[in-house]
Structure formats: structure tokens, C-alpha cells
Motif scaffolding. Structure first.
Motif, PDB file in Angstrom:
ATOM      1  N   ASP A  84       8.303  25.183 -46.684  1.00 15.50           N
ATOM      2  CA  ASP A  84       9.041  24.458 -45.655  1.00 15.50           C
ATOM      3  C   ASP A  84       9.656  25.470 -44.685  1.00 15.50           C
ATOM      4  OD1 ASP A  84      10.845  22.917 -44.156  1.00 15.50           O
ATOM      5  OD2 ASP A  84      11.277  21.586 -45.842  1.00 15.50           O
ATOM      6  N   LYS A  89      13.076  23.953 -52.056  1.00 15.30           N
ATOM      7  CA  LYS A  89      13.737  22.655 -51.935  1.00 15.30           C
ATOM      8  C   LYS A  89      15.114  22.680 -52.581  1.00 15.30           C
ATOM      9  CE  LYS A  89      13.118  17.698 -52.728  1.00 15.30           C
ATOM     10  NZ  LYS A  89      14.504  17.500 -53.168  1.00 15.30           N
ATOM     11  N   ARG A  90      15.230  23.326 -53.737  1.00 15.56           N
ATOM     12  CA  ARG A  90      16.530  23.381 -54.411  1.00 15.56           C
ATOM     13  C   ARG A  90      17.531  24.190 -53.588  1.00 15.56           C
ATOM     14  NH1 ARG A  90      16.191  23.218 -60.931  1.00 15.56           N
ATOM     15  NH2 ARG A  90      18.318  22.499 -60.528  1.00 15.56           N
ATOM     16  N   ASP A 138      18.526  21.910 -50.725  1.00 17.37           N
ATOM     17  CA  ASP A 138      19.389  20.853 -51.256  1.00 17.37           C
ATOM     18  C   ASP A 138      20.739  21.391 -51.734  1.00 17.37           C
ATOM     19  OD1 ASP A 138      17.438  18.991 -50.759  1.00 17.37           O
ATOM     20  OD2 ASP A 138      16.681  18.927 -52.814  1.00 17.37           O
TER      21      ASP A 138
END
Length: 385
Positions: free
Chosen positions: A167, A340-341, A344
């Protein structure tokens, strides 16, 4: 999108070249060949400096090779692709990883292994498929690769089995930490599978050990015991979840394992050796809880070093001793998961970065790390940063 006008052509750019063992890197212009089949050429945005870079920089004999372009933790953008490449395209944000993930062999397909059979881990100075280099200096001399990445160059060529598309929202100076720095996090999450409420002991509070603590914190470990010879590391380690500290030089007549056994009423549930010393592996195994304790070896010991464990203890203690490169993480699936973690706000990567330097000042990053003054230094390739 990246400008792909250079596709299929050699690129002239700058790189930090290690000419001789232990000597300062020199910023030189060089030629980077276009990618061959199954390869991509990336524009490196930034790199971080790892102890493995320093170790091989000092290494006078093979697998230390010179001249060489070091660096194996970076974040980049795909500039051009070779034939038979479909998983990434020009302009994609990517993180190269030294562990291969072909996605086709028995190991890569299995969830039980991250050890690719088609492209096994080797510390070799060339590309996988043709055993040649993509780097030459302006005199035509071949420059060797490092761990299939060689990120201390403005452009580098990497096999797709070592490329992870991620990402683009993750900042480059945080994404690059997941190239290798995720080893400790992965070991806690995937190899040990640390449980909530458990007790963890970490031998060595360098970047790997602190990443183990970060991973153990994410898993909900109740108590994290850090072991090191440097008392000052405790204050830093607290930020990563370490709750207790043992200076192995001030244990008196007791061994570190004895101290931990007493502290934990029988041993830690999970022990991690993050230095690379057989004696510490013995200590870690000794203070693992009988019946279910697990010791994970992450430190790289000197060649030829051996472990000597009583076979009776191995049989009767019920403990597990294991090790895994890259903390057991499967690059293509687990690195995007960690990205992602981070996005987030679960995985805290910011605290690993202690310094930032311009590419021209890369030797300063080496000085900081060898003097024990940094965890991770970010090396920015853009000279305007």
C-alpha cells in the motif's frame, strides 16, 4: 506513475560502493543494467541500515565480496520491468525482502514454511537466475550484489521473488523497516505464537530484540524480560514493552537462566536469542518453562559455532528449540499484513527510527550503528531531503 522512458536502457546513477572491508563507502556513479526476465528495476527512495550490512562490510573473506553495493532494507518504486513479470507494474510501491517467495514451490505454497525451494537463501554476490551482476562502475568493473537487493544505490535490480507490492500510503521511511527489521515481530507472532498473558525473555536488546518485544506486546504478553550487558538500554526498551531488565554482568554467582527461573517461578513461556552466541542459546533454553517452553534462535552466530544440549534434558523437559530466518514471515502475504497493522496504528514502527541522514552522509549512519548510538538510521536517496 514513474517515467519509464529509461525502460530497456542502462541507467547512470549514484551508489555507495564498499571497495574494501571496513573502509568508508564511496559515493560513485555507476551503470545499472535493465532488468532481465523475472526482474524489476526500482528507484530506491530510502534505505535503513541493519547490523547485517555492517557485519558484511567488515568481512574480509567470502561471503564478504568486494567491490559491493550493500543495503537490504529499503522502500522503492518500480521504474521498469523485465519480461514475464505480471505481479507488479511501473509506478508500484514495493518493499524488497531478502527472503524469496516464488509462490509456486511446495514450501511457498505451504503455510508451514518461508524457505523457498526454487530460490533458496544464499549469501551470493549475483542475481538468482543467471548468476551475473546488474552493476558496473564507469570503468566497466563488475560490482557485486548483496542479499539480492543492494539498496545503497539510487536504482537497483531485484528479482520478483524478492519484491512485495505494498500500500503506497505507508511512509517510505517506515515501510523500509519491514524489509528485514520485521524479523523480531514475525518471530513473536508466527514462530513462537506468543499468547496473551504469557511471559517472554529476550536475550539481546538490539533492533531485533526490541522488535521481538514489539511483537510480544502486540500479542498481549504480560511480562517481557530483557537481558543485555548495557544498562542504558532498559530505558529505551520500556518503549517497546519490556517490563523487567537483567544486566547479565551483574548477576553475581547466579547465571542469567537461574535469575529468570526465580523471577518467573519456573521459567519463561517464550525465550528469544537475538545476539548470535551459542552460550546465550543455552541460557535461553535453560530458563524456558518445562512442559511447554519455546526457545527461538534469531541471532546469527559465527560460522562453525555449535550447540551442546544434554539429550536427557531435551527428552524429559518437553521444551522446544527452533529458529527461522526472517522470523518465519512469508514476504508476499505477511509484509502487506504488517503494513496494514502499521496503518491501523497497531504496529508501532516510528520508535525504531533514531536518526535520518542524506545519502552523501551514509558513512555517518555506519558510525552511529557501530558505536551503539542508533537503532535504525534512515538513509534518504534524494539529495534535496
Amino acid at each position: 506513475m514513474e517515467d519509464s522512458k529509461t525502460a530497456g536502457k542502462s541507467i547512470r546513477c549514484r551508489a555507495a560502493v564498499a571497495r574494501k572491508a571496513g573502509e568508508p563507502l564511496s559515493i560513485e556513479e555507476l551503470m545499472v543494467a535493465p532488468p532481465e526476465s523475472g526482474e524489476v528495476r526500482i528507484r530506491v527512495i530510502c534505505s535503513s541500515l541493519c547490523n547485517s550490512d555492517v557485519a558484511f562490510w567488515k568481512m574480509k573473506d567470502p561471503p564478504g565480496y568486494f567491490p559491493r553495493i550493500l543495503g537490504h532494507e529499503c522502500f522503492g518504486v518500480v521504474e521498469s520491468i523485465g519480461e514475464n513479470v505480471s505481479e507488479v507494474t511501473v509506478g508500484d510501491a514495493v518493499i524488497p525482502v531478502f527472503m524469496a517467495d516464488c509462490g509456486e514451490c511446495r514450501d511457498c505454497i505451504s503455510s508451514k514454511s518461508n524457505l523457498c525451494s526454487n530460490f533458496p537463501f544464499e549469501v551470493v554476490p549475483w542475481m538468482h537466475r543467471d548468476q551475473k551482476s546488474r552493476f558496473t562502475d564507469l570503468n566497466g568493473e563488475t560490482l557485486h550484489h548483496f542479499l539480492h537487493i543492494s539498496s545503497f544505490s539510487e536504482y537497483t535490480v531485484v528479482d520478483t521473488v524478492h519484491i512485495v507490492k505494498v500500500d503506497s500510503k505507508i511512509p517510505p521511511d517506515r515501510g523500509c523497516l519491514l524489509s528485514c527489521g520485521a524479523t523480531g515481530v514475525g518471530a513473536a507472532l508466527k514462530i513462537a505464537n506468543v499468547e496473551a498473558g504469557s511471559t517472554v525473555a529476550i536475550f539481546g536488546l538490539g533492533a531485533v530484540g526490541l522488535a521481538v518485544s514489539e511483537g510480544s506486546r502486540l500479542c498481549g504478553a504480560k511480562r517481557i524480560i530483557g537481558v543485555d550487558v548495557n544498562e542504558e538500554k532498559y530505558e529505551i526498551a520500556k518503549k517497546f514493552g519490556v517490563t523487567d531488565f537483567i544486566n547479565s554482568r551483574t548477576c553475581g554467582d547466579k547465571s542469567v537462566s537461574q535469575v529468570i527461573l526465580e523471577m518467573t517461578d519456573g521459567g519463561a513461556d517464550y525465550c528469544f536469542e537475538c545476539v548470535g552466541m551459542a552460550s546465550l542459546v543455552h541460557e535461553a533454553f535453560a530458563c524456558c518453562r518445562k512442559g511447554w517452553g519455546k526457545t527461538v534462535v534469531l541471532g546469527v552466530d559465527r560460522p562453525g559455532s555449535n550447540l551442546t544440549l544434554p539429550s536427557g534434558e531435551v527428552l524429559m523437559s518437553g521444551k522446544t528449540l527452533t529458529g527461522r530466518l526472517f522470523g518465519g514471515l512469508k514476504p508476499k502475504t505477511d509484509v502487506p499484513m504488517l503494513v496494514k497493522r502499521y496503518l491501523d496504528k497497531e504496529l508501532e514502527l516510528d520508535k525504531f527510527v533514531t536518526h535520518e541522514v542524506k545519502f552523501e552522509d551514509i558513512n555517518k549512519a555506519f558510525e552511529l550503528l557501530t558505536e551503539g548510538k542508533s537503532l535504525r538510521s534512515i538513509i534518504w536517496m534524494d539529495q534535496n531531503i
